[in-house]
Design an enzyme around this catalytic site. Structure first.
Site, mmCIF file in Angstrom:
data_model
loop_
_atom_site.group_PDB
_atom_site.id
_atom_site.type_symbol
_atom_site.label_atom_id
_atom_site.label_comp_id
_atom_site.label_asym_id
_atom_site.label_seq_id
_atom_site.Cartn_x
_atom_site.Cartn_y
_atom_site.Cartn_z
ATOM 1 C CE1 TYR A 1 -3.753 2.355 0.626
ATOM 2 C CE2 TYR A 1 -2.314 3.398 2.438
ATOM 3 C CZ TYR A 1 -3.725 3.314 1.342
ATOM 4 O OH TYR A 1 -4.611 4.429 1.488
ATOM 5 C CE LYS B 1 -3.640 5.229 -1.661
ATOM 6 N NZ LYS B 1 -4.707 5.683 -2.535
HETATM 7 P P1 NAD Z 1 -12.762 2.540 0.323
HETATM 8 O O1 NAD Z 1 -12.410 1.217 0.414
HETATM 9 O O2 NAD Z 1 -14.463 2.789 0.938
HETATM 10 O O3 NAD Z 1 -13.353 3.219 -0.951
HETATM 11 C C1 NAD Z 1 -12.301 2.710 -2.086
HETATM 12 C C2 NAD Z 1 -13.727 2.765 -3.187
HETATM 13 O O4 NAD Z 1 -12.561 2.223 -4.480
HETATM 14 C C3 NAD Z 1 -14.620 1.695 -3.185
HETATM 15 O O5 NAD Z 1 -15.725 2.207 -3.592
HETATM 16 C C4 NAD Z 1 -13.974 0.632 -4.016
HETATM 17 O O6 NAD Z 1 -15.077 -0.230 -4.845
HETATM 18 C C5 NAD Z 1 -13.297 1.434 -5.224
HETATM 19 N N1 NAD Z 1 -12.426 0.514 -6.193
HETATM 20 C C6 NAD Z 1 -11.733 -0.723 -5.501
HETATM 21 N N2 NAD Z 1 -11.171 -1.129 -6.641
HETATM 22 C C7 NAD Z 1 -11.561 -0.438 -7.871
HETATM 23 C C8 NAD Z 1 -11.191 -0.646 -9.213
HETATM 24 N N3 NAD Z 1 -10.459 -1.633 -9.591
HETATM 25 N N4 NAD Z 1 -11.745 0.400 -10.009
HETATM 26 C C9 NAD Z 1 -12.911 1.196 -9.641
HETATM 27 N N5 NAD Z 1 -12.936 1.211 -8.439
HETATM 28 C C10 NAD Z 1 -12.376 0.448 -7.533
HETATM 29 O O7 NAD Z 1 -11.807 3.462 0.857
HETATM 30 P P2 NAD Z 1 -12.086 4.851 1.347
HETATM 31 O O8 NAD Z 1 -11.256 4.904 2.674
HETATM 32 O O9 NAD Z 1 -13.059 5.630 1.160
HETATM 33 O O10 NAD Z 1 -10.698 5.462 0.515
HETATM 34 C C11 NAD Z 1 -10.691 6.266 -0.770
HETATM 35 C C12 NAD Z 1 -9.248 6.440 -1.142
HETATM 36 O O11 NAD Z 1 -8.531 7.049 -0.020
HETATM 37 C C13 NAD Z 1 -8.442 5.099 -1.317
HETATM 38 O O12 NAD Z 1 -7.486 5.654 -2.469
HETATM 39 C C14 NAD Z 1 -7.660 5.096 -0.151
HETATM 40 O O13 NAD Z 1 -6.174 4.497 -0.440
HETATM 41 C C15 NAD Z 1 -7.440 6.499 0.577
HETATM 42 N N6 NAD Z 1 -6.902 6.805 1.767
HETATM 43 C C16 NAD Z 1 -8.075 6.216 2.579
HETATM 44 C C17 NAD Z 1 -7.616 6.624 4.038
HETATM 45 C C18 NAD Z 1 -8.381 6.065 5.236
HETATM 46 O O14 NAD Z 1 -8.168 5.871 6.170
HETATM 47 N N7 NAD Z 1 -9.762 5.517 4.918
HETATM 48 C C19 NAD Z 1 -6.525 6.821 4.250
HETATM 49 C C20 NAD Z 1 -5.390 7.376 3.402
HETATM 50 C C21 NAD Z 1 -5.781 7.100 2.115
#
Ligand code: NAD
Length: 283
Positions: A171, A175
């Site tokens: 991961y 990133k």
């Molecule tokens: P989440 O898992 O709820 O959302 C990710 C979304 O991406 C989901 O709706 C999923 O269906 C979609 N997805 C997965 N694979 C896919 C693909 N191949 N094609 C299209 N869509 C796809 O997570 P989140 O927490 O809402 O995270 C959103 C973004 O923020 C991500 O990139 C995550 O890495 C980043 N992020 C999240 C956090 C956190 O703490 N939640 C922290 C840092 C970064």
């Protein structure tokens, strides 16, 4: 607060009930943008509320705000699907002014020590998070350059894109890659008045953390079971207590920064990687 009237935004990974993508899509609509709500499937999480239908529910919320929206499904790791998504979005709305490349792979088999990390798990993380960012940015950037009206591209990195930690190798590497990619693209697109910036969230309370909690625990438990058992809520409270601003983040916290980066208020910013982390990471 920001006037995005007449603008069209594409947000990927936007179908989760508690996801960052949904919060961003709604916030951009509140700023008067029309929104293409994309995800890999309509409803990505099985344990969502009974009346939650995923991306179509987000579309209805946006329409209730008086804006236009459409669901277009695409796997961001597949170039043909991404190009079709962008073309269909342009056919529907005539243009795309804002891209939020938010989709991220679901945590699970990748959250293990490197010596136990399977190639397949590494590849899934990288094809979704990094290659997916590349494919979405490439397709939208081509359109924005051809159209000639500038634009805003927002990528989604993480505080894990600035500092690695145990069991987050795949991961974190993806990133870190998103930040390098964002900087390169920002330089290439600057002459076209297209701003490219990354957001780096800390811990944000979304569905994702149920899967991380389950993967990091020593039990054989699914993300759904982890959430249903109440341990998700407990873990979020615990993590929040270690954050300088006293709580974990919300999708709305991230959406505020996304709205700013999507607006003309950020016209002189490009190539940045902005933490939204309550002070948990300051570099
Ligand atoms: P989440 O898992 O709820 O959302 C990710 C979304 O991406 C989901 O709706 C999923 O269906 C979609 N997805 C997965 N694979 C896919 C693909 N191949 N094609 C299209 N869509 C796809 O997570 P989140 O927490 O809402 O995270 C959103 C973004 O923020 C991500 O990139 C995550 O890495 C980043 N992020 C999240 C956090 C956190 O703490 N939640 C922290 C840092 C970064």
């Amino acid at each position: 607060m920001y006037n995005l009237s007449g603008k069209v935004a594409l947000v990927t990974g936007a179908g989760g009930e508690h996801g960052i993508g949904r919060a961003i899509a709604i916030r951009l609509a509140k700023e008067s943008a029309d929104v293409i709500v994309s995800d890999v499937v309509d409803n990505p999480y099985a344990h969502n509320s009974i009346d939650w239908e995923g991306a179509p529910s987000v579309v209805r919320e946006i329409e209730a705000l008086g804006r236009q929206a459409v669901t277009i499904l695409a796997d961001v790791s597949d170039g043909e699907q991404v190009d079709a998504l962008v073309n269909e979005g342009i056919e529907r709305f005539g243009q795309i002014d804002i891209l939020v490349s938010n989709a991220g792979s679901r945590p699970g088999p990748d959250r293990v020590p490197v010596v136990e990390l399977e190639e397949e798990a590494w590849d899934t993380v990288h094809t979704t998070n990094l290659k997916g960012t590349f494919l979405c940015c490439r397709a939208v950037a081509r359109h924005m350059i051809n159209r000639g009206g500038g634009g805003k591209i927002i990528t989604m990195s993480s505080v894990s894109g600035k500092s690695g930690s145990a069991r987050f190798a795949a991961y974190a590497a993806s990133k870190f890659g998103v930040i390098g990619f964002t900087q390169a693209l920002a330089q290439e697109l600057a002459p076209h008045h297209i701003n490219v910036n990354a957001i780096c969230p800390g811990v944000v309370d979304t569905e994702r953390w149920s899967y991380i909690g389950a993967a990091l625990s020593s039990e054989d438990i699914s993300g759904e079971e982890w959430r249903a058992s109440g341990r998700h809520t407990e873990a979020m409270k615990q993590r929040g207590s270690g954050i300088p601003l006293g709580r974990v983040g919300t999708g709305e916290d991230v959406a505020r920064t996304a709205a700013f980066l999507a607006s003309s208020e950020s016209d002189y910013l490009t190539g940045l990687a902005i933490n939204v982390a309550g002070g948990s990471s300051m570099s």
